[in-house]
Design a protein around this motif. Structure first.
Motif, PDB file in Angstrom:
ATOM      1  N   VAL A  60       0.839  -1.206   0.000  1.00 40.82           N
ATOM      2  CA  VAL A  60       0.000   0.000   0.000  1.00 40.82           C
ATOM      3  C   VAL A  60       0.873   1.255   0.000  1.00 40.82           C
ATOM      4  O   VAL A  60       0.620   2.217  -0.732  1.00 40.82           O
ATOM      5  N   ARG A  61       1.924   1.238   0.805  1.00 43.16           N
ATOM      6  CA  ARG A  61       2.822   2.386   0.871  1.00 43.16           C
ATOM      7  C   ARG A  61       3.507   2.614  -0.472  1.00 43.16           C
ATOM      8  O   ARG A  61       3.717   3.756  -0.890  1.00 43.16           O
ATOM      9  N   SER A  62       3.866   1.535  -1.152  1.00 43.88           N
ATOM     10  CA  SER A  62       4.534   1.663  -2.441  1.00 43.88           C
ATOM     11  C   SER A  62       3.666   2.415  -3.448  1.00 43.88           C
ATOM     12  O   SER A  62       4.176   3.185  -4.265  1.00 43.88           O
ATOM     13  N   ALA A  63       2.359   2.184  -3.395  1.00 48.56           N
ATOM     14  CA  ALA A  63       1.456   2.896  -4.306  1.00 48.56           C
ATOM     15  C   ALA A  63       1.239   4.335  -3.856  1.00 48.56           C
ATOM     16  O   ALA A  63       1.234   5.265  -4.676  1.00 48.56           O
ATOM     17  N   ALA A  64       1.072   4.532  -2.558  1.00 51.33           N
ATOM     18  CA  ALA A  64       0.753   5.874  -2.053  1.00 51.33           C
ATOM     19  C   ALA A  64       1.914   6.842  -2.211  1.00 51.33           C
ATOM     20  O   ALA A  64       1.707   8.054  -2.381  1.00 51.33           O
ATOM     21  N   ILE A  65       3.151   6.330  -2.164  1.00 50.62           N
ATOM     22  CA  ILE A  65       4.300   7.233  -2.207  1.00 50.62           C
ATOM     23  C   ILE A  65       4.393   7.959  -3.545  1.00 50.62           C
ATOM     24  O   ILE A  65       4.981   9.040  -3.640  1.00 50.62           O
ATOM     25  N   GLY A  66       3.790   7.388  -4.595  1.00 49.31           N
ATOM     26  CA  GLY A  66       3.788   8.064  -5.882  1.00 49.31           C
ATOM     27  C   GLY A  66       3.105   9.417  -5.828  1.00 49.31           C
ATOM     28  O   GLY A  66       3.530  10.377  -6.479  1.00 49.31           O
TER      29      GLY A  66
ATOM     30  N   LEU B 262       0.238   3.360   8.526  1.00 48.81           N
ATOM     31  CA  LEU B 262       0.862   2.324   7.709  1.00 48.81           C
ATOM     32  C   LEU B 262       2.069   1.710   8.411  1.00 48.81           C
ATOM     33  O   LEU B 262       2.237   0.484   8.456  1.00 48.81           O
ATOM     34  N   LEU B 263       2.937   2.549   8.974  1.00 56.50           N
ATOM     35  CA  LEU B 263       4.128   2.026   9.623  1.00 56.50           C
ATOM     36  C   LEU B 263       3.797   1.359  10.953  1.00 56.50           C
ATOM     37  O   LEU B 263       4.471   0.428  11.375  1.00 56.50           O
TER      38      LEU B 263
ATOM     39  N   THR C 203      11.246  -0.806  -0.214  1.00 54.69           N
ATOM     40  CA  THR C 203      10.070  -0.799  -1.082  1.00 54.69           C
ATOM     41  C   THR C 203       9.645   0.626  -1.404  1.00 54.69           C
ATOM     42  O   THR C 203       9.202   0.912  -2.522  1.00 54.69           O
ATOM     43  N   MET C 204       9.804   1.517  -0.433  1.00 57.10           N
ATOM     44  CA  MET C 204       9.432   2.907  -0.667  1.00 57.10           C
ATOM     45  C   MET C 204      10.390   3.573  -1.653  1.00 57.10           C
ATOM     46  O   MET C 204       9.970   4.322  -2.540  1.00 57.10           O
ATOM     47  N   GLN C 205      11.692   3.293  -1.515  1.00 54.49           N
ATOM     48  CA  GLN C 205      12.668   3.905  -2.405  1.00 54.49           C
ATOM     49  C   GLN C 205      12.496   3.416  -3.845  1.00 54.49           C
ATOM     50  O   GLN C 205      12.517   4.202  -4.793  1.00 54.49           O
ATOM     51  N   ILE C 206      12.340   2.100  -4.003  1.00 52.93           N
ATOM     52  CA  ILE C 206      12.211   1.550  -5.356  1.00 52.93           C
ATOM     53  C   ILE C 206      10.901   1.991  -5.998  1.00 52.93           C
ATOM     54  O   ILE C 206      10.870   2.401  -7.158  1.00 52.93           O
ATOM     55  N   SER C 207       9.808   1.920  -5.251  1.00 48.26           N
ATOM     56  CA  SER C 207       8.524   2.348  -5.810  1.00 48.26           C
ATOM     57  C   SER C 207       8.530   3.849  -6.095  1.00 48.26           C
ATOM     58  O   SER C 207       7.910   4.304  -7.067  1.00 48.26           O
ATOM     59  N   GLY C 208       9.237   4.617  -5.265  1.00 47.60           N
ATOM     60  CA  GLY C 208       9.352   6.049  -5.525  1.00 47.60           C
ATOM     61  C   GLY C 208      10.099   6.324  -6.817  1.00 47.60           C
ATOM     62  O   GLY C 208       9.718   7.206  -7.596  1.00 47.60           O
ATOM     63  N   ALA C 209      11.181   5.554  -7.063  1.00 50.75           N
ATOM     64  CA  ALA C 209      11.938   5.718  -8.315  1.00 50.75           C
ATOM     65  C   ALA C 209      11.072   5.366  -9.518  1.00 50.75           C
ATOM     66  O   ALA C 209      11.089   6.068 -10.543  1.00 50.75           O
ATOM     67  N   VAL C 210      10.300   4.269  -9.404  1.00 52.77           N
ATOM     68  CA  VAL C 210       9.410   3.874 -10.496  1.00 52.77           C
ATOM     69  C   VAL C 210       8.353   4.952 -10.738  1.00 52.77           C
ATOM     70  O   VAL C 210       8.101   5.359 -11.879  1.00 52.77           O
ATOM     71  N   ALA C 211       7.722   5.412  -9.654  1.00 48.72           N
ATOM     72  CA  ALA C 211       6.663   6.417  -9.778  1.00 48.72           C
ATOM     73  C   ALA C 211       7.192   7.699 -10.404  1.00 48.72           C
ATOM     74  O   ALA C 211       6.555   8.289 -11.289  1.00 48.72           O
ATOM     75  N   LEU C 212       8.371   8.136  -9.947  1.00 50.08           N
ATOM     76  CA  LEU C 212       8.924   9.384 -10.475  1.00 50.08           C
ATOM     77  C   LEU C 212       9.264   9.268 -11.954  1.00 50.08           C
ATOM     78  O   LEU C 212       9.047  10.198 -12.732  1.00 50.08           O
ATOM     79  N   ALA C 213       9.789   8.099 -12.350  1.00 50.57           N
ATOM     80  CA  ALA C 213      10.097   7.895 -13.771  1.00 50.57           C
ATOM     81  C   ALA C 213       8.821   7.920 -14.610  1.00 50.57           C
ATOM     82  O   ALA C 213       8.785   8.521 -15.692  1.00 50.57           O
TER      83      ALA C 213
ATOM     84  N   ALA D  77      -2.446  11.346  -8.175  1.00 49.68           N
ATOM     85  CA  ALA D  77      -3.703  11.043  -7.486  1.00 49.68           C
ATOM     86  C   ALA D  77      -4.172   9.638  -7.825  1.00 49.68           C
ATOM     87  O   ALA D  77      -4.720   8.921  -6.970  1.00 49.68           O
ATOM     88  N   GLY D  78      -3.943   9.211  -9.081  1.00 49.65           N
ATOM     89  CA  GLY D  78      -4.302   7.856  -9.481  1.00 49.65           C
ATOM     90  C   GLY D  78      -3.525   6.805  -8.701  1.00 49.65           C
ATOM     91  O   GLY D  78      -4.066   5.755  -8.334  1.00 49.65           O
ATOM     92  N   PHE D  79      -2.241   7.070  -8.437  1.00 50.77           N
ATOM     93  CA  PHE D  79      -1.453   6.162  -7.602  1.00 50.77           C
ATOM     94  C   PHE D  79      -2.092   5.992  -6.223  1.00 50.77           C
ATOM     95  O   PHE D  79      -2.153   4.885  -5.676  1.00 50.77           O
ATOM     96  N   VAL D  80      -2.536   7.093  -5.652  1.00 52.63           N
ATOM     97  CA  VAL D  80      -3.120   7.037  -4.309  1.00 52.63           C
ATOM     98  C   VAL D  80      -4.478   6.329  -4.333  1.00 52.63           C
ATOM     99  O   VAL D  80      -4.832   5.625  -3.386  1.00 52.63           O
ATOM    100  N   VAL D  81      -5.243   6.515  -5.400  1.00 58.04           N
ATOM    101  CA  VAL D  81      -6.500   5.769  -5.547  1.00 58.04           C
ATOM    102  C   VAL D  81      -6.210   4.265  -5.540  1.00 58.04           C
ATOM    103  O   VAL D  81      -6.917   3.481  -4.894  1.00 58.04           O
TER     104      VAL D  81
END
Length: 547
Positions: free
Chosen positions: A277-283, A386-387, A409-419, A455-459
């Motif tokens: 869940v955190r991986s999606a929300a961090i986007g 979450l934590l 997971t947060m760092q990798i998902s953040g890199a994916v989301a930012l890209a 916003a779609g990531f958070v949805v």
């Protein structure tokens, strides 16, 4: 010495050790944020191209993100004090090298080394708080202070970076780390208790190499996808090799005697579910920092200091929530209910920011200001629950590994989301410019589109929370009778279920708990907001420059 004095001395020493740990986190957070506003000056002074400039940021991201899992486990095995001190020494020395750098090659290499030190120190720091503050009220206060440092450090970093860069030079954004790092080292050496780890018998070196290589190759491919294309040979090859290494790592871990990631940790449903869940929300959070900074500087023409001040209300809201508001809501409503409220607020705030950036003709007031306040409110009500959910069943022996899982997971998902965000926003901007629209308006529209995607990531995170964090999935059948006076998370409400008597596996005298459904009187443990140590940079993607 009388028993009361012994207890008081131990209490004082524990809190002074916390100061050393929080100081280390402050310097790591400052480093990530001050860099963002100094990138233009670094580029001009060292003559770095736009493509190379991204590596000043990405070099840190790659080493930091790829090592968090291994360094977290290393602290469990050999002792967290040793890992913490090694991390701070490495980070401080690398900061000096960054400040003295006279070429892009030296700066990028030093930034990579900084990431190694940051990964060592960060993993050990969070595990120290989890294990050394077992009493409910004390741990709650420790986590609150951790969060205040995290959020406050982010705001201070933006302001400090602007001041140091404009008044002195960019070299000072790294030099400021040296005295803080040395103070943290001395305090940690004297105050943090030396506790042995669980032992390295048969340390899984091959597993550590495989998972680290997979992370390095995967993150490198992801951060370069915006420049080379998502379906380019380079990107597909990097992702394919990373997936193959991860598959080999999983197979190896199931056979080795002392795995880096024991299978039992992956059976922690709350830990794994909250990480997804955190991986999606961090986007969504990355969208705010990335596009918000660009919009303020290129459209509203804010300088670095004004940009830092613009984000300050968001940080203040999160800090205020940490002083008891979120705790009270979790007590009354349960962590999952508060999480849902926080995610919904984040969605609404991102949509408002997207509309204000792309379709409103106003300035910072009122809509971007209100949107950033909403993001602060939503983040404060999202990442704390979450934590808290993630760490609720983790035994102290695995605290370092669990914190590594949370962070990596947060760092990798953040890199994916930012890209993804940068690619989509840039495509939108280029299409509008090609259609004859004004470049600045096209840029604002692309930025707004990026906010909507965030916003779609958070949805998606909200939908995942209903599936992965539902009460029946998180709370397996209970067992023996609990002993509330010996718990680490006594009284924490999760969806109306009290974690009274949560057992500390491996600690004598504790027992597995019964989730008896009793309403708690107070929330005893609260986890900090996980703000990435390395905030997304305005140099990560080539977007149109300000006229």
């Amino acid at each position: 010495m009388p028993e009361a004095e012994v207890v008081h001395a131990a209490h004082t020493r524990r809190w002074l050790a916390l100061v050393a740990v929080l100081t280390s986190q402050l310097v790591i957070i400052l480093d990530g944020n001050v860099l963002n506003v100094a990138l233009p000056a670094i580029q001009e002074d060292l003559g770095i191209s736009q493509a190379k400039l991204t590596w000043v940021v990405n070099a840190y991201l790659i080493s930091y993100g790829s090592l968090l899992l291994v360094t977290g486990r290393l602290g469990d095995l050999i002792g967290r004090k040793v890992v913490f001190l090694a991390g701070m020494a490495t980070f401080t020395a690398a900061s000096a090298a960054c400040g003295l750098a006279s070429s892009q090659e030296i700066l990028i290499a030093a930034r990579f080394t900084q990431g190694i030190g940051g990964a060592l120190a960060s993993a050990a720091a969070l595990a120290f708080i989890v294990t050394d503050f077992p009493a409910g009220a004390e741990r709650g206060r420790a986590m609150n202070y951790y969060m205040i440092i995290t959020v406050g450090g982010g705001s201070i970093g933006l302001l400090l970076g602007g001041l140091l860069t404009q008044v002195l030079s960019w070299h000072w954004i790294f030099a400021i780390n040296i005295p803080i790092g040395l103070a943290s080292l001395v305090a940690g050496l004297r105050l943090i208790p030396s506790r042995p780890g669980t032992g390295t018998g048969g340390l899984d070196v091959l597993g550590a190499v495989m998972v680290t290589a997979a992370a390095i190759i995967g993150i490198t491919g992801i951060v370069g996808a915006a420049d080379h294309g998502w379906f380019s040979t380079r990107t597909l090859l990097a992702v394919g090799v990373a997936v193959a290494l991860l598959a080999a790592f999983v197979g190896w871990e199931s056979r080795v005697a002392n795995p880096i990631v024991p299978p039992r940790i992956l059976r922690q449903r709350a830990l794994v579910g909250s990480a997804v869940v955190r991986s999606a929300a961090i986007g969504g959070v990355f969208a705010v920092f990335f596009f918000g900074t660009l919009f303020l500087q290129r459209v509203l023409h804010y300088n670095a200091i004004e940009t830092g001040l613009a984000f300050l209300p968001q940080s203040i809201v999160i800090m205020l929530l940490s002083l008891g508001v979120t705790t009270g809501l979790m007590t009354r409503l349960g962590a999952r209910a508060v999480l849902v409220i926080g995610l919904m607020l984040l969605i609404g705030s991102l949509v408002l920011l997207g509309w204000s950036e792309g379709y409103s003709s106003g300035g910072y007031f009122p809509w971007p200001f209100i949107g950033l306040l909403g993001v602060g409110l939503g983040a404060g009500l999202t990442f704390l629950p979450l934590l808290t959910i993630a760490m609720k069943d983790v035994p102290p022996a695995d605290a370092g590994l669990a914190s590594g899982i949370v962070n990596v997971t947060m760092q990798i998902s953040g890199a994916v989301a930012l890209a993804i965000l940068g690619t989509l926003a840039n495509n939108r901007t280029e299409n509008l410019v090609a259609s004859g629209h004004d470049p600045l308006w096209a840029f604002a529209s692309g930025s707004a589109f990026g906010m909507f995607v965030g916003a779609g990531f958070v949805v998606f995170a909200l939908l995942l929370s209903f599936v992965l964090l539902r009460p029946g999935r998180l709370n397996p059948a209970a067992s023996p009778v609990h002993r509330p006076d010996e718990t680490a998370l006594d009284g924490l409400a999760l969806d109306g279920l009290a974690l009274d008597g949560l057992a500390l596996d491996g600690v004598p005298g504790t027992e597995r708990t019964v989730l008896d459904g009793t309403a708690p009187n107070e929330v005893a443990s609260e986890a900090p907001v996980a703000i990435p140590a390395q905030q997304p940079s305005i140099a990560d993607h080539d977007l149109p420059a300000k006229d």
